[in-house]
Each structure stands twice: as C-alpha cells, then as structure tokens.
Motif scaffolding. Structure first.
Motif, PDB file in Angstrom:
ATOM      1  N   ASP A  12       6.795  75.919  73.014  1.00 56.46           N
ATOM      2  CA  ASP A  12       6.884  74.885  71.986  1.00 56.46           C
ATOM      3  C   ASP A  12       5.532  74.589  71.335  1.00 56.46           C
ATOM      4  N   LEU A  28       9.651  71.885  58.918  1.00 50.23           N
ATOM      5  CA  LEU A  28      10.272  71.476  60.172  1.00 50.23           C
ATOM      6  C   LEU A  28      11.126  70.230  59.980  1.00 50.23           C
ATOM      7  N   PHE A  33      13.602  68.991  62.743  1.00 50.46           N
ATOM      8  CA  PHE A  33      12.657  68.891  63.847  1.00 50.46           C
ATOM      9  C   PHE A  33      11.674  67.755  63.599  1.00 50.46           C
TER      10      PHE A  33
END
Length: 76
Positions: A12, A28, A33
C-alpha cells in the motif's frame, strides 16, 4: 510526464515524484480511495516507506524490536 522508473509500489506504499502528488491524489479520489495524510509525506526532507524512515534519502531508522505493550514492532 513522469519517468516510469521514478514510480514504485510496495503493497500500500506508493512512491512518486512530488510534482505528481496532486494529480495522483485527484485520480485516487475519483476512484473512491482516500489517502491517509497522517502517513503521507510530500513536504520536507522526511519520507517513510516499507518500514524504513528516510531523511534526505538516508535511512535513519536504527532498529525495530517486538513490543508486547503496543502489539507491533516498535522503532527507535
């Protein structure tokens, strides 16, 4: 553009040039995200990735040892 050699992904952890952070963050976000700003470093000389701490590109973490009190390795 960005040289692909300047981009790395480890689990990650995403390592990209600072000048790409804004666009990367926007992409993102559109994808759903959320970047953890408490663990993301784009300003100043400090960086952290894969359990290592870097100051101006030099690994400054001395060592890790298991910690029963905290339930995870503790770094000095």
């Amino acid at each position: 553009g960005i040289d692909p050699g300047d981009v790395s992904v480890y689990g990650d952890d995403v390592i990209i040039p600072v000048n790409a952070v804004t666009l990367f963050s926007e992409v993102l976000s559109v994808c759903g995200f959320i970047i953890n700003s408490d663990k993301s470093f784009q300003v100043g000389p400090f960086r952290e990735s894969c359990g290592a701490d870097y100051l101006d590109g030099i690994d400054i973490r001395l060592f890790n040892f298991p910690s029963k009190k905290y339930g995870y390795p503790f770094a000095l």
